[in-house]
Design an enzyme around this catalytic site. Structure first.
Site, PDB file in Angstrom:
ATOM      1  N   SER A 259     -37.655 -31.280  31.531  1.00  0.00           N
ATOM      2  CA  SER A 259     -36.390 -31.829  31.824  1.00  0.00           C
ATOM      3  C   SER A 259     -35.391 -31.234  32.493  1.00  0.00           C
ATOM      4  CB  SER A 259     -35.860 -32.304  30.225  1.00  0.00           C
ATOM      5  OG  SER A 259     -35.193 -31.040  29.797  1.00  0.00           O
ATOM      6  N   LYS A 260     -34.373 -32.103  32.897  1.00  0.00           N
ATOM      7  CA  LYS A 260     -33.313 -31.378  33.973  1.00  0.00           C
ATOM      8  C   LYS A 260     -32.601 -30.344  33.072  1.00  0.00           C
ATOM      9  CE  LYS A 260     -32.394 -35.373  36.399  1.00  0.00           C
ATOM     10  NZ  LYS A 260     -31.711 -36.675  36.740  1.00  0.00           N
ATOM     11  N   ARG A 261     -32.363 -30.538  31.708  1.00  0.00           N
ATOM     12  CA  ARG A 261     -31.908 -29.286  30.873  1.00  0.00           C
ATOM     13  C   ARG A 261     -32.525 -27.924  31.069  1.00  0.00           C
ATOM     14  NH1 ARG A 261     -33.981 -28.373  26.180  1.00  0.00           N
ATOM     15  NH2 ARG A 261     -35.027 -30.370  26.651  1.00  0.00           N
ATOM     16  N   GLU A 262     -33.761 -28.078  31.637  1.00  0.00           N
ATOM     17  CA  GLU A 262     -34.372 -26.565  31.897  1.00  0.00           C
ATOM     18  C   GLU A 262     -33.844 -26.048  32.969  1.00  0.00           C
ATOM     19  OE1 GLU A 262     -36.167 -25.914  29.260  1.00  0.00           O
ATOM     20  OE2 GLU A 262     -36.969 -27.785  28.730  1.00  0.00           O
ATOM     21  N   GLY A 263     -33.072 -26.609  33.768  1.00  0.00           N
ATOM     22  CA  GLY A 263     -32.648 -25.984  35.203  1.00  0.00           C
ATOM     23  C   GLY A 263     -33.755 -26.568  36.160  1.00  0.00           C
TER      24      GLY A 263
END
Ligand code: GLU
Length: 491
Positions: A259-263
């Protein structure tokens, strides 16, 4: 003909495709699929085709096509062909191939392999809610009489075309996972042409792969569930199946879908941060594949030479943003100084750093081992060329250095003003020999000089910093620091 070995030998050329949907910026997972296809094509001297799957008009995002083509160009994944006779070719667009899809679908209807379905969306939705067990459609359109069908068509009743799936085991081979089987009744008859005449994804993909003579379908494991349908369609169209190879899933550190959260934002973010594209291509190619041995950093040519499907694994792989950064740093480190200077020039904040052409190579040489992306250049340049405020703060710090500070700076000034060349190694040894003569070493020697020149006790190699600053600026800064200390001593 269903044997995949046959398919490969019939198709004399390796032809692969990357088939993104223009539904937003290219995601890291998608770029990985493109990279595998590109490397595989180049390894086999084959063709790499880009086909934009834009038939789902509702999902197309304005501007995303140009964006994803830019992403591919940035990564150096040039495609080999497209509509138009002369390059540069635009990529193929699925939406321009509607007639081909329709023709193929009608040929299946004619041959009794697909049938008209008049079920309405409401009926279908209701059947889905009821979990209807029928393998066909709720209206059982598979067994409609010829005459009935004709009459309803003449009344312009909307209809889709449904492909008949017979009961029995369906088996397809995945180059990564081996044979995969499922029951035809689990699949059910599926729609190949919508009521508005547009092909569904599964059908359009098969017609396009077939007509574009795609030999290997290399894509993410998310498409495994589509593959039995596609395999049946190749068979129905009397075409050899391509070799299917599904790459393992790319997961985030939490073992969930990336996900975007992971960078792991879009590729566009990597571009805007100045990652080295070869580092990105290198790292992403290792997600699910190994070039053999424990090699992790490979040039583009080495990746092409090593790429094959044999060493693609089936187990999920985890995306590691730190490792991606490391790979970018390694590829930056492998550049020659002139190459690095060229690559970095567009990233330099020219308002902040007024570096004349000659000064840039020396400055880049000083910071090159610290760069993980090109975008970090300004942060590191400010270690050599600090703001006036930072320099001023450095002068204040100078007063806290030891008693030998003023003498050290004066001796350094004298030596530097008479030194002949202005190259980093000589400058470094000149500083050390001044220290030796004066009996000061280590921090007592380096901190005063660094503070006077850069406002900080730490920074890149001192010889390289001196080289980057240039003789005039160094002398000016040393004079300023000497004056400052003399004044403060006099108070
Ligand atoms: N358009 C599909 C996607 O973006 C790819 C289809 C395929 O590779 O067969 O996931």
């Amino acid at each position: 003909m269903t044997d995949q070995q046959d398919a490969q030998s019939i198709m004399d050329q390796v032809r692969v495709r990357f088939a993104p949907s223009p539904t937003g910026s290219l995601h890291i997972g998608n770029l990985r699929v493109a990279i595998f296809n590109y490397l595989f094509a180049r390894h086999h001297d084959g063709a790499f085709v880009v086909r934009i799957e834009d038939t789902d008009r509702e999902r197309n995002v304005e501007g995303s096509l140009e964006g994803l083509l830019d992403d591919l160009r940035w990564a150096g994944l040039d495609w080999d062909e497209g509509p138009g006779v002369d390059g540069p070719f635009g990529p193929y667009r699925q939406s321009e191939r509607g007639d081909n899809h329709r023709k193929a679908a009608l040929s299946l209807e004619e041959r009794g392999l697909a049938y008209r379905c008049f079920c309405s969306d409401e009926e279908l939705a209701q059947a889905a809610r009821d979990d209807a067990p029928e393998p066909g459609c709720p209206g059982n359109c598979r067994s409609l009489e010829e005459g009935d069908i004709r009459a309803r068509m003449e009344r312009d009743e909307p209809s889709t075309l449904r492909f008949t799936v017979h009961p029995g085991t369906i088996t397809f081979r995945d180059a990564v996972r081996g044979d995969i089987s499922l029951e035809g009744s689990d699949l059910g008859d599926f729609v190949i042409l919508r009521a508005d005449g547009r092909a569904t994804y599964n059908f359009a993909v098969v017609v396009d792969d077939l007509e574009m003579k795609i030999s290997h379908v290399i894509r993410g494991a998310g498409h495994l569930s589509n593959t039995p349908k596609q395999a049946l369609l190749f068979d129905a169209l009397d075409a050899p199946r391509p070799v299917f190879a599904h790459l393992p899933m790319v997961l985030g550190a939490d073992k969930r879908k990336l996900s975007k959260r992971e960078g792991a934002e879009g590729v566009v973010q990597l571009r805007s941060q100045g990652f080295h594209p070869d580092g990105v291509v290198n790292y992403l190619s290792l997600l699910g594949w190994s070039p053999g041995g424990d090699r992790e950093i490979l040039s583009r040519q080495e990746l092409i030479a090593a790429m094959d499907l044999d060493r693609v694994g089936a187990t999920d792989t985890v995306f590691d943003p730190e490792k991606l950064r490391w790979a970018s740093a390694q590829h930056i480190a492998a550049l020659s100084l002139p190459e690095l200077v060229d690559a970095i020039r567009p990233w330099v904040d020219t308002e902040r750093f007024d570096l004349e052409a000659r000064a840039l190579p020396a400055a880049v040489d000083a910071i090159r081992t610290r760069l993980t992306t090109f975008g970090e250049v300004n942060e590191h340049l400010s270690l050599i060329f600090p703001t006036e405020d930072a320099l001023q703060a450095g002068l204040q710090e100078l007063e806290r250095e030891g008693d030998s500070t003023l003498d050290t700076l004066k001796a350094i000034r004298t030596t530097l003003s008479s030194i002949e060349g202005w190259e980093a190694p000589e400058l470094g040894s000149a500083v050390r020999s001044v220290g030796k003569d004066m009996g000061v070493r280590g921090r007592a020697l380096f901190h005063p000089i660094r503070l006077a020149l850069t406002g900080s006790r730490q920074g890149p190699d001192l010889g390289k910093v001196l080289a980057a600053l240039g003789r005039t600026r160094c002398i000016e800064l040393l004079d300023g620091a000497i004056l400052w200390l003399e004044k403060s001593e006099a108070v």
